[in-house]
Motif scaffolding. Structure first.
Motif, mmCIF file in Angstrom:
data_model
loop_
_atom_site.group_PDB
_atom_site.id
_atom_site.type_symbol
_atom_site.label_atom_id
_atom_site.label_comp_id
_atom_site.label_asym_id
_atom_site.label_seq_id
_atom_site.Cartn_x
_atom_site.Cartn_y
_atom_site.Cartn_z
ATOM 1 N N GLY A 171 0.793 -1.222 0.000
ATOM 2 C CA GLY A 171 0.000 0.000 0.000
ATOM 3 C C GLY A 171 0.825 1.271 0.000
ATOM 4 O O GLY A 171 0.265 2.379 0.004
ATOM 5 N N SER A 172 2.128 1.141 -0.024
ATOM 6 C CA SER A 172 2.999 2.322 0.001
ATOM 7 C C SER A 172 2.825 3.154 -1.259
ATOM 8 O O SER A 172 2.702 2.623 -2.368
ATOM 9 C CB SER A 172 4.463 1.892 0.123
ATOM 10 O OG SER A 172 4.684 1.188 1.324
ATOM 11 N N THR A 191 0.561 3.340 -6.318
ATOM 12 C CA THR A 191 0.941 2.523 -5.167
ATOM 13 C C THR A 191 1.809 1.369 -5.646
ATOM 14 O O THR A 191 1.790 1.002 -6.821
ATOM 15 C CB THR A 191 -0.284 1.958 -4.442
ATOM 16 O OG1 THR A 191 -0.965 1.054 -5.317
ATOM 17 C CG2 THR A 191 -1.221 3.061 -3.990
ATOM 18 N N ARG A 193 1.460 -1.742 -5.020
ATOM 19 C CA ARG A 193 0.633 -2.877 -5.447
ATOM 20 C C ARG A 193 0.054 -2.662 -6.839
ATOM 21 O O ARG A 193 -0.148 -3.611 -7.598
ATOM 22 C CB ARG A 193 -0.490 -3.108 -4.434
ATOM 23 C CG ARG A 193 -1.309 -4.367 -4.709
ATOM 24 C CD ARG A 193 -2.256 -4.689 -3.567
ATOM 25 N NE ARG A 193 -1.520 -5.156 -2.396
ATOM 26 C CZ ARG A 193 -1.365 -4.452 -1.281
ATOM 27 N NH1 ARG A 193 -1.881 -3.227 -1.183
ATOM 28 N NH2 ARG A 193 -0.688 -4.944 -0.260
ATOM 29 N N ASP A 212 1.136 -3.150 5.159
ATOM 30 C CA ASP A 212 -0.132 -3.855 5.009
ATOM 31 C C ASP A 212 -0.622 -4.326 6.372
ATOM 32 O O ASP A 212 0.179 -4.501 7.303
ATOM 33 C CB ASP A 212 0.049 -5.069 4.085
ATOM 34 C CG ASP A 212 0.435 -4.678 2.674
ATOM 35 O OD1 ASP A 212 0.209 -3.510 2.293
ATOM 36 O OD2 ASP A 212 0.972 -5.541 1.952
#
Length: 409
Positions: A171-172, A191, A193, A212
């Protein structure tokens, strides 16, 4: 200091147009221009008439011969951005001595990235993956941390995103800043992901770290949880490891020999103490030795060197250590003697013993050399019927010793 022999000129993606007058003058007056092909192509042919020589690969081993070859000429070296920030300037200073350089700086890609993002320098961790293992990024992952990663090329952003997802930080937020300072500068945000595709080869990756759910980042201090390591039971347990690292006392730039490394936990946590700490893990058991690199990579110190072999023979040819830890093999003839002999004045040795026989070796060493002996025992609460009781672990004896000037091992 005398006249400089080599001008080291920082240049950005905006090329000649972005250079101040002193930098342009140095390049115009040079008889030989050294640099990467991309950097050399940024210079106009009319104004800059010196002979252009592109760097070979690998570069560093060839540098002394190249500099000797052009020693009698006026030389300018091109560098990306600030030559002294992950650049060729620092390498040249080590080879020639800083007094022979004139360094003309340019804003680094990191400075430009921070300016675009509004990030203060004190808020950012900077890493480079140019010629360095990508797993280094794992070491600095922390909730809310801001990272700037100097990319190795077009594929670096995707590789960084893949690492973040695998490590539990999918999620960064990621921002890829391309061709900073050029007219066609561009940034892309997403992000980890959701990241897809390559970027321009000239890019810097900014990361705002978000773990996460369920991700448990390791702490900064020694004594990581035992389950942070893959092991077969040959592991210096958490509490003893923390005490052992306190005796080892890591300092920036020092080299540790971790002899009888097992899972590699001591060498790994030594290297996690400071980015400049170095370690060699020596382990005779092939399966254990094979686990160490994976443990090191997972915990962000992939540069840990692993030597598979039995001490003392396996120690031959290793760079002299500043500190030695002996976690196994104390009863083997010659091991402790070889480790003591390898230490320079001021060097430190720490050895752990759990058996009566290995403890006797440390008692004898203490009687001969002095130092400190400490015994550590840990008890853990475990169920006893419907209640809890304390189950003690085996005691560990720790001998620590520092070589003084003139003292023999």
């Amino acid at each position: 200091m005398g006249d400089p022999v080599v001008s080291v000129v920082g240049i950005g993606a905006d090329g000649w147009a972005g250079l101040p007058e002193p930098s342009r003058t140095a390049l115009c007056e040079a008889q030989v221009l050294l640099g990467g092909r991309r950097q050399l192509d940024l210079l106009p042919t009319g104004d800059v008439r010196g002979v252009r020589r592109a760097w070979p690969s690998p570069l560093v081993p060839a540098l002394p011969a190249i500099l000797d070859d052009v020693a009698e000429q006026r030389v300018a070296v091109l560098a990306s951005g600030d030559p002294m920030f992950f650049g060729i300037g620092a390498t040249l200073a080590r080879i020639t001595g800083p007094e022979r350089l004139r360094v003309l700086v340019h804003p680094s890609s990191v400075a430009l990235a921070r300016a675009r993002l509004g990030w203060g320098a004190e808020q950012v961790r900077v890493l480079s993956v140019v010629g360095r293992p990508l797993d280094r990024v794992r070491r600095v992952l922390a909730p809310g941390a801001r990272l700037l990663v100097l990319s190795a090329g077009a594929g670096s952003p995707a590789a960084i995103a893949e690492l973040l997802v695998a490590a539990g930080w999918g999620g960064s937020a990621m921002t890829v800043l391309e061709r900073l300072g050029a007219d066609d500068e561009r940034s892309v945000t997403g992000t980890a992901r959701g990241w897809r595709g390559d970027a321009d080869p000239l890019n810097v990756v900014a990361v705002e770290c978000v773990p996460d759910p369920g991700t448990r980042p390791p702490g900064e201090t020694p004594g990581l949880p035992d389950d942070a390591y893959a092991h077969d039971g040959q592991l210096t347990k958490r509490e003893v490891r923390a005490v052992t690292l306190a005796h080892l006392a890591p300092r920036a730039g020092e080299l540790l020999w971790d002899v009888g490394a097992g899972s590699g936990s001591i060498g790994i946590e030594w290297m996690r103490a400071h980015p400049d700490c170095r370690a060699v893990a020596v382990e005779s058991h092939p399966e254990r030795s094979a686990r160490i690199p994976a443990n090191a990579a997972a915990l962000g110190v992939p540069d840990l060197r692993v030597v598979t072999g039995r001490a003392p023979d396996a120690l031959a040819g290793l760079a002299p250590p500043d500190v030695v830890f002996v976690g196994g093999g104390l009863t083997r003839p010659g091991v402790l003697d070889a480790c003591l002999a390898a230490l320079r004045p001021g060097g430190r040795l720490v050895a752990n013993a759990v058996t009566v026989q290995s403890e006797a070796v440390l008692a004898a060493a203490h009687a001969t050399h002095g130092g400190d002996l400490v015994r550590v025992q840990v008890a853990r609460a475990e169920p006893v019927g419907g209640f809890d009781g304390w189950r003690p672990s085996m005691p560990v004896t720790i001998w620590s010793w520092t070589r003084t000037e003139g003292e023999q091992g």
